[in-house]
Structure formats: structure tokens, C-alpha cells
Design an enzyme around this catalytic site. Structure first.
Site, PDB file in Angstrom:
ATOM      1  N   CYS A  25       6.846   6.713  -2.043  1.00 51.75           N
ATOM      2  CA  CYS A  25       7.613   7.576  -2.740  1.00 51.75           C
ATOM      3  C   CYS A  25       9.206   7.865  -2.360  1.00 51.75           C
ATOM      4  O   CYS A  25       9.276   8.122  -1.017  1.00 51.75           O
ATOM      5  CB  CYS A  25       7.034   9.049  -2.601  1.00 51.75           C
ATOM      6  SG  CYS A  25       7.765  10.382  -3.489  1.00 51.75           S
ATOM      7  N   CYS A  85       8.958  12.824   1.147  1.00 47.84           N
ATOM      8  CA  CYS A  85       8.375  11.569   1.809  1.00 47.84           C
ATOM      9  C   CYS A  85       9.205  10.962   2.732  1.00 47.84           C
ATOM     10  O   CYS A  85       8.783  10.207   3.697  1.00 47.84           O
ATOM     11  CB  CYS A  85       7.926  10.722   0.762  1.00 47.84           C
ATOM     12  SG  CYS A  85       6.343  11.494  -0.171  1.00 47.84           S
TER      13      CYS A  85
END
Length: 376
Positions: free
Chosen positions: A306, A311
Site C-alpha cells: 500500500c 503504510c
């Protein structure tokens, strides 16, 4: 469709009715299929407009009912409209307030003229009519505005749904007469409850009005997911192919894939930010609870594929810590990821349709309610 708005279908799936297209608005082009985050009070909860932009979101919703109560459409208009007010310069949609008004079952009275209800904010009496809903939305200034409709609850008798569906059509005609701006596209809403014949009939009647776009409303009001799929199957194919189709209030992986397979283009749902506020995250088709002890010493990102800010910069352990410490930042970081996940999910579906690999890559989501088949 007015000159400011245009829908182009660029590709279709050979096995289903799934399609990839572009919806042109005064504030930019929306690539479909598209997930739209919900910004009820001119804010997607816990996110700045820049953070929202960074998720890849193309189009955002505002809520007529809530914005009418606070701060008031006159203040938004003085600020230059919703785009300027919230610093979001991409396409926007406002719903009519119909769903919120009709969810106040103990506080409202319905008549042919409109709905009278008490404000949940200050208790004052408000009489919402199709004309007032459109006037409010004209002042808010979103690119797409929704007709004021009667949203029957689930369950409801056939007689109740017939009355609501017929009234929705009459109110739509009044909305069309009240609508003044050629810089805003008025979408009609198909009602009909869980009755396939009422849905098909309503879709046919609305299609004849040649509106800029159409929505399927009255779903996700308590009915099973299988019924949502059935409603979409009998409704979406009836709506004009040359106009965008919008399924209101739906934002799960399976429900979106199944709806896309029947030709739906646009979706909205509060799930990404609501889940975030409860410590839930979406990771590759699964729902995880970041509060779980298994994440306390897990120093990997939520999803190493991601690209979102969360992330790329923080670990599962850090997110677990924030939640356990009740830090507000946890809402923001989880919301960033969840919104990004659903935006990316529909973007991947779009790419698969363009490459005619929709059923190859997403067919496993279709099996629970039966595969969508091409129109005969």
C-alpha cells in the site's frame, strides 16, 4: 446532460455488464468505477483535504441535512460554496437529506408537500420540501446534487413501498422544476424497496426523464446483502447506458464488485472512517482489529504493497499503541489507510475492466450471489 457534464464509457467486460468510464464535471474528471468518501459536514472525519487528496480520492460527498443545520447553507454560499469552504477543489456531490430525514422515524411527519421534523441539533421544527432541498443544494454548490426522495425502511409492506416510490417520482418532478443551476447535475433516485417489479418500473420511469445521472437508493437500510445484489440486478441494467449509475451507501468489497458487474459506476460509504474510529482496518479484502494483542510487537506496515502515508511510515505496533493510548492520531492514520484501500480497490477494478480481465481478477467476489450475466 448539460455541456458541463459528460459520461463516456471507455470499455466493457465481455462476461458481465461491468464498465470503465469517465464522468466529466465542472471540477474535474472522475474515472469510474469510483469509490467516494463521505464528508458529511464538509469534512471526511479526521482527515484534512490534502490528506484526502493524497489517498487518491476523486470525488467527495457532503450532506444536505447536516449542513443545513450546521453551519447553514447561507454561510457556505458566502464562503464561495462547499469546494472553497472545505478546501476541496475536485468534484463533489451532496445528497438530498432524504435518508437522514426518513431515519428520524420518531421525529417526523410525511405529507405530499414534504417532511416536517425536529432538528436533532437544537429541536427546532423544520419543514423539508423537494424545493427547499434543491435550494439548499444549489447554495452549497456541489457538482452533483440529489433529488429529495422518500426512503422506505426495511422491512416495509408492499403498499408502503408503492406509496413511497410514487411520491419519490412526484417529488423528483418538483426537484427538476426547482433546480436552477446548469453547473450542477441533478440525479434522480430509484426507490422500490426489495420488490423487483417496483424497482424496474421506477427505473424505467426515471430513465424517461433524461436526467444527467441516476442513483439506486433505499439499500443498506437493514436488508441482507443478497437482497442488495438482487435489487441492483433488476435496476442498474434498466438505467440509461449513457449516464452514470450510482449505488448509494454501499462500500464493501463484495457488494461493490457485484454491483459493478451489473453496470454501476459510483459508490459511497462511511465504512472507511467509521471502522477507523473503532480500530478496524481493511487489508487485502480482510477486516483486521488493530487493537488485538498480536500487533503489539509487529513492526511491519499494515500492507507492504500500500502506498498510503500510514503504510509508508508506521508499523502495526505503532498503530496498536496509538489506539490503546486513545490517541486521536490513530483515527487519522487508520482513516488514511482505509480510504486509500477502497479507492485503490475500485481503481484496480477499473484497470481490470480496461484490460478485459474483470472476471479473471475479481470473479471470486461474485460467487455468493451468483455471477452477473450479460444482457440478452
Amino acid at each position: 446532460m448539460t455541456g458541463a457534464f459528460k459520461f463516456d464509457c471507455l470499455a466493457k467486460s465481455r462476461q458481465t455488464l461491468a464498465r470503465a468510464g469517465t464522468f466529466t464535471t465542472p471540477h474535474g474528471v472522475v474515472e469510474t468505477p469510483c469509490f467516494m468518501p463521505v464528508g458529511t459536514l464538509a469534512t471526511v472525519k479526521s482527515l484534512t483535504s490534502q490528506q484526502l487528496k493524497d489517498t487518491g480520492a476523486q470525488m467527495v460527498l457532503g450532506n444536505t441535512y447536516h449542513l443545513h443545520l450546521q453551519p447553514g447553507e447561507n454561510i457556505v454560499a458566502k464562503a464561495g460554496g462547499l469546494h472553497q469552504f472545505m478546501g476541496w477543489h475536485r468534484p463533489m456531490l451532496t445528497d438530498s437529506g432524504g435518508f437522514q430525514v426518513f431515519s428520524l422515524s420518531q421525529l417526523r411527519t410525511i405529507s405530499e408537500d414534504g417532511v416536517t421534523f425536529r432538528s436533532t441539533r437544537d429541536g427546532r421544527l423544520i419543514h423539508m420540501t423537494p424545493e427547499l432541498s434543491i435550494r439548499i443544494q444549489n447554495e452549497l454548490g456541489a457538482d452533483v446534487i440529489m433529488a429529495f426522495d422518500e426512503c422506505p425502511p426495511y422491512p416495509a409492506t408492499r403498499a408502503e413501498v408503492e406509496l413511497a416510490t410514487a411520491r419519490t417520482y412526484r417529488w423528483l418532478k418538483r426537484c427538476m422544476e426547482a433546480h436552477l443551476s446548469d453547473q450542477q447535475a441533478l440525479f434522480g433516485i430509484v426507490q422500490g424497496g426489495v420488490y423487483p417489479d417496483l424497482r424496474a418500473e421506477a427505473a424505467t420511469m426515471l430513465s424517461a426523464l433524461d436526467l444527467p445521472g441516476y442513483a439506486i437508493g433505499g439499500v443498506s437500510v437493514g436488508e441482507p446483502a443478497t437482497l442488495i445484489s438482487q435489487i441492483v440486478q433488476v435496476t442498474a441494467p434498466v438505467l440509461p447506458e449513457t449516464k452514470p449509475r450510482y449505488l448509494m451507501g454501499v462500500g464493501t468489497y463484495r457488494e461493490m464488485v457485484q454491483a459493478i458487474a451489473w453496470g454501476v459506476d459510483l459508490f459511497d460509504c462511511v465504512i472507511p472512517t467509521r471502522w477507523a474510529r473503532h480500530g478496524a482496518v481493511m487489508v487485502r479484502g480482510e477486516r483486521w482489529n488493530i487493537k488485538n494483542a498480536q500487533f503489539r510487537e509487529d513492526f511491519t506496515p499494515l500492507d507492504d504493497t500500500c502506498p498510503c502515508y500510514t503504510c509508508q511510515n508506521f508499523s502495526r505496533a505503532y498503530l496498536n499503541h496509538l489506539w490503546r493510548a486513545r490517541e486521536i492520531l490513530s483515527h487519522t492514520l487508520l482513516s488514511i489507510h482505509n480510504v486509500t484501500e477502497l479507492v485503490r480497490f475500485t481503481s484496480r477494478i477499473r484497470e481490470a475492466i480496461l484490460c478485459d480481465r474483470f472476471t479473471d481478477e475479481f470473479g471470486h467476489w461474485l460467487t455468493s450471489a451468483g455471477d452477473a450475466k450479460t444482457e440478452s
